[in-house]
Every structure is written in structure tokens, then in C-alpha cells.
Design a protein around this motif. Structure first.
Motif, short mmCIF file in Angstrom:
data_model
loop_
_atom_site.label_atom_id
_atom_site.label_comp_id
_atom_site.label_asym_id
_atom_site.label_seq_id
_atom_site.Cartn_x
_atom_site.Cartn_y
_atom_site.Cartn_z
N ASN A 76 30.79 2.88 -40.76
CA ASN A 76 29.34 3.07 -40.62
C ASN A 76 28.63 1.78 -40.24
O ASN A 76 27.66 1.79 -39.48
N LYS A 77 29.13 0.65 -40.73
CA LYS A 77 28.56 -0.65 -40.30
C LYS A 77 28.87 -0.91 -38.84
O LYS A 77 28.02 -1.40 -38.09
N ALA A 78 30.09 -0.57 -38.43
CA ALA A 78 30.45 -0.72 -37.01
C ALA A 78 29.61 0.23 -36.15
O ALA A 78 29.18 -0.14 -35.05
N ALA A 116 30.14 4.33 -30.30
CA ALA A 116 29.42 4.94 -31.42
C ALA A 116 29.91 6.37 -31.65
O ALA A 116 30.12 6.79 -32.79
N TYR A 117 30.12 7.11 -30.58
CA TYR A 117 30.63 8.48 -30.70
C TYR A 117 32.02 8.48 -31.34
O TYR A 117 32.30 9.31 -32.20
N ARG A 120 22.33 -2.77 -41.36
CA ARG A 120 23.78 -2.56 -41.46
C ARG A 120 24.54 -3.15 -40.29
O ARG A 120 25.75 -3.31 -40.35
N SER A 121 23.85 -3.48 -39.22
CA SER A 121 24.49 -3.99 -38.01
C SER A 121 24.93 -5.44 -38.17
O SER A 121 24.23 -6.25 -38.79
N HIS A 122 26.07 -5.75 -37.60
CA HIS A 122 26.52 -7.14 -37.57
C HIS A 122 25.81 -7.91 -36.44
O HIS A 122 25.64 -9.11 -36.52
N ALA A 123 25.42 -7.21 -35.40
CA ALA A 123 24.75 -7.82 -34.25
C ALA A 123 23.24 -7.72 -34.42
O ALA A 123 22.74 -6.93 -35.22
N MET A 143 42.16 3.20 -32.92
CA MET A 143 40.84 3.37 -32.32
C MET A 143 40.12 2.03 -32.24
O MET A 143 39.53 1.69 -31.21
N LEU A 144 40.18 1.25 -33.32
CA LEU A 144 39.50 -0.05 -33.34
C LEU A 144 40.08 -1.02 -32.33
O LEU A 144 39.35 -1.79 -31.71
#
Length: 175
Positions: A42-44, A85-86, A109-112, A155-156
Motif C-alpha cells: 500500500n505504501k508502494a 499502481a494497478y 504514505r508515499s516515499h516520493a 512483481m517487484l
């Protein structure tokens, strides 16, 4: 010559475990902490959404006759981030979680970071920094998963490959 180790699969226990259909794709052999993986994903997801929005903003606001190749690159990257995101949202659902698209908390929540620059040099720089953040984020996620969730890990790795291409594209534009 290399000898292959014979593996014995217990068909009866596999079939018995598979009958617990409440968990969908998550079987008894899943070794990661599902809640932790869902939170990480969710953070990603939030990061990918922020990156998509930043690229779209830059696409729509970049001006100048000679900037059409940069504009096209921004749009392509926005579409790639949307695809990421999908993928993340779909994996969260497969793990019996709920993808968090709450606009009120996405930035937290975003890292960016989001960037509203109107200067093309600053746009490219902020995108390059964000791609580097994404690469490091995915690298750490992959490392943390180790071999506990091979599907998520795969996936990552795929997403990180695209992020590395994006970083290379932004670096080329920057210099």
C-alpha cells in the motif's frame, strides 16, 4: 554431471489444504507476514500514484517548442506508473487485503514527493530523484521478502526494472 534432487510432493496434504477456499490465492504454504506485505504494498501504491500525478502535471505544464520529446517522456512514465499502481493493487487484493486509494493520505504514505515546478530542469530533476527513491524502495522490499513470497517478489523486480529505465531516461534528459 549435476544430479537433480528428487522431490516428494504430498498430494493428499496439498489437496486437503487447497480446499480452504476462503483465502483465495493465499495457501497454507505462504510464508510471509501477509499484513506486513499488504502494508508495504500500500505504501508502494501511494508512491506510484504520487509519481503518476507528478508526471502528469509535468506533462501538462511543460512548455516550449523544443520540449515535445520531454513532454512525451513524461506522459509515457505517467502511464507506466499507473500500470505499476494497478499491479500493486491487484496483488494486495490477491493477498486478501484492500488497496488504499484514499486521496487524503496518499502523500503521507508515499516515499516520493509531489512537485509543482514549472521549470523543466527542476521537473526532470525531481522525477530523477523520485525514480531513485522508487528503485531503493523496491530493492529494500525485495530484500525484505527474501523467498517468503515469490509472486510479490517477482512483481517487484519487474516494477523496479521499469523504474531503473525511468531513472536512466531522466538522467539522460537532465544532463
Amino acid at each position: 554431471m549435476h544430479q537433480v534432487k528428487k522431490v516428494h510432493l504430498d498430494t493428499n496434504s496439498i489437496r486437503l489444504a487447497a480446499k480452504n477456499i476462503d483465502n483465495g490465492a493465499v495457501t497454507a504454504g505462504y510464508r510471509a507476514n501477509r499484513e506486513d506485505v499488504i502494508e508495504m504494498l500500500n505504501k508502494a501504491l501511494a508512491t506510484e500514484l504520487v509519481c503518476m500525478l507528478r508526471y502528469l502535471r509535468h506533462y501538462y505544464t511543460v512548455t516550449g517548442l523544443h520540449n515535445s520529446p520531454v513532454k512525451a517522456e513524461f506522459l509515457q512514465h505517467a502511464l507506466d506508473e499507473q500500470d505499476h499502481a494497478y499491479e500493486l493493487a491487484e496483488r494486495i487484493v490477491q493477498l486478501n487485503g484492500k488497496p488504499d486509494f484514499n486521496p487524503a493520505t496518499i502523500l503521507m504514505r508515499s516515499h516520493a514527493e509531489y512537485n509543482e515546478s514549472t521549470n523543466i530542469h527542476e521537473m526532470v530533476k525531481s522525477n530523477l530523484i523520485s525514480e531513485r527513491i522508487a528503485i531503493e524502495t523496491y530493492r529494500q522490499m525485495i530484500e525484505n521478502l527474501a523467498d517468503t513470497d515469490p509472486t510479490t517478489k517477482s512483481m517487484l523486480v519487474g516494477i523496479m526494472t521499469t523504474e531503473e529505465e525511468h531513472a536512466d531516461d531522466m538522467r539522460d534528459l537532465f544532463f
